[in-house]
Design a protein around this motif. Structure first.
Motif, PDB file in Angstrom:
ATOM      1  N   UNK A  38      36.933  21.606 -61.552  1.00  0.00           N
ATOM      2  CA  UNK A  38      37.338  22.731 -62.393  1.00  0.00           C
ATOM      3  C   UNK A  38      36.170  23.679 -62.660  1.00  0.00           C
ATOM      4  N   UNK A  39      34.961  23.123 -62.776  1.00  0.00           N
ATOM      5  CA  UNK A  39      33.781  23.963 -62.915  1.00  0.00           C
ATOM      6  C   UNK A  39      33.579  24.801 -61.662  1.00  0.00           C
ATOM      7  N   UNK A  41      35.844  25.757 -59.402  1.00  0.00           N
ATOM      8  CA  UNK A  41      36.859  26.805 -59.300  1.00  0.00           C
ATOM      9  C   UNK A  41      36.635  27.892 -60.344  1.00  0.00           C
ATOM     10  N   UNK A  42      36.255  27.506 -61.571  1.00  0.00           N
ATOM     11  CA  UNK A  42      36.023  28.479 -62.643  1.00  0.00           C
ATOM     12  C   UNK A  42      34.886  29.433 -62.291  1.00  0.00           C
ATOM     13  N   UNK A  43      33.767  28.878 -61.831  1.00  0.00           N
ATOM     14  CA  UNK A  43      32.625  29.713 -61.470  1.00  0.00           C
ATOM     15  C   UNK A  43      32.965  30.636 -60.306  1.00  0.00           C
ATOM     16  N   UNK A  44      33.722  30.114 -59.355  1.00  0.00           N
ATOM     17  CA  UNK A  44      34.123  30.923 -58.197  1.00  0.00           C
ATOM     18  C   UNK A  44      34.943  32.135 -58.633  1.00  0.00           C
ATOM     19  N   UNK A 207      33.739  17.881 -68.024  1.00  0.00           N
ATOM     20  CA  UNK A 207      32.898  18.046 -66.842  1.00  0.00           C
ATOM     21  C   UNK A 207      31.489  18.508 -67.218  1.00  0.00           C
ATOM     22  N   UNK A 208      30.514  18.081 -66.435  1.00  0.00           N
ATOM     23  CA  UNK A 208      29.121  18.490 -66.642  1.00  0.00           C
ATOM     24  C   UNK A 208      28.830  19.735 -65.800  1.00  0.00           C
ATOM     25  N   UNK A 209      28.353  20.784 -66.457  1.00  0.00           N
ATOM     26  CA  UNK A 209      28.084  22.042 -65.765  1.00  0.00           C
ATOM     27  C   UNK A 209      26.635  22.088 -65.285  1.00  0.00           C
TER      28      UNK A 209
END
Length: 307
Positions: A38-39, A41-44, A207-209
């Motif tokens: 999810x991190x 996809x979010x950053x993308x 999740x760890x970013x």
């Protein structure tokens, strides 16, 4: 826009969703081996959305939209990106990239069924045959021992199917919804909305970013390609096509995407292509062809009219 120019852009847009999207399975698979889904996809999508807004401003395109359009872009962003893409990226932790692409190739089947349920569209005889072949193809694909024996693979397959329903619903929604007239701006708002909702999901799942400078070089390259080509170029093309041609035609990208994904996964990640997968691909893609063809199956029509 004149007819010849419109045709050129339609062909270019189809090339984007056919070839570029076929490669995103490989790129996501590479990235998700190191990054939380999810991190990732979010950053993308947030990065792509911000870049789109910057480019739009430089081009002199107004970013102002109505409240209704904002709500509609958020809905589309959720259906396509937050759920439709974010869960697929998560599923790639458990299934091969080529397999995921093959399963998603059944999307025209889902679109057709949803159009029948929600729009009352009549299913032609050729499409009925296509649905039957599609179901057989999916069964051949997901029933392989090499697939179901992997940990988490069954859950991954189920979630990919649910994502197909979400993406198909989004395709029908966008075709009728009041959205920003500029396809580039429309894409930007969907990216930002979908990305923000993915951030929320990432936080919920704990999740760890991390920042890009600590990623491996192959993950950095994958993210750049996903943002520029997979998100900005291909998704803008996708939104353009949904307003220019029917949802079934847009869904024909699933003819090419799995072939590209299978070959890239085999070449770069040493993913195994089984004989049963090849047979499943032939049956499934033949079914997709029948779903989208305008030709009539005369004998089947006569038989159906008699019963």
């Amino acid at each position: 826009m004149n007819s010849s120019k419109n045709t050129f852009f339609i062909l270019l847009a189809f090339f984007s969703i056919y070839i570029i999207w076929g490669s995103t399975y490989l790129l996501n698979k590479i990235a998700v081996t190191e990054l939380p889904p999810f991190m990732l996809a979010a950053m993308r999508f947030i990065t792509a959305g911000v870049l789109i807004f910057i480019i739009a401003k430089l081009m002199g395109k107004p970013l102002a939209i109505t409240k209704k359009q904002l709500i509609n872009t958020a809905i589309a962003g959720f259906l396509f990106l937050t759920f439709g893409n974010g869960i697929v990226v998560w599923a790639l932790k458990y299934v091969d990239s080529g397999f995921a692409a093959l399963e998603i190739s059944a999307q025209p089947l889902v679109v057709l069924i949803l159009m029948r349920v929600f729009q009352g569209k009549k299913i032609q005889a050729m499409s009925v045959l296509g649905v039957i072949l599609g179901i057989i193809g999916i069964y051949l694909l997901v029933s392989q021992n090499e697939v179901v024996s992997k940990e988490g693979s069954i859950l991954g397959m189920i979630m990919i199917f649910v994502c197909m329903v979400s993406w198909a619903t989004g395709s029908l929604f966008v075709g009728k919804a009041d959205l920003p007239s500029n396809y580039f701006v429309n894409t930007g708002y969907q990216m930002i909305a979908g990305g923000i909702m993915l951030v929320i999901l990432s936080i919920i799942f704990g999740e760890s970013w991390s920042l890009p400078h600590v990623w491996s070089e192959k993950v950095q390259v994958s993210m750049v390609l996903l943002v520029v080509f997979g998100s900005i170029v291909a998704f803008t093309s996708f939104n353009f096509l949904l307003k220019r041609v029917s949802p079934e035609k847009v869904a024909t990208s699933t003819y090419v995407n799995p072939i590209i994904a299978l070959l890239l996964g085999w070449y770069f990640l040493n993913e195994v292509i089984t004989t049963q997968s090849i047979v499943a691909a032939i049956v499934l893609l033949t079914g997709v062809y029948f779903i989208n063809t305008k030709k009539k199956l005369v004998l089947f029509e006569r038989f159906r009219n008699r019963i």
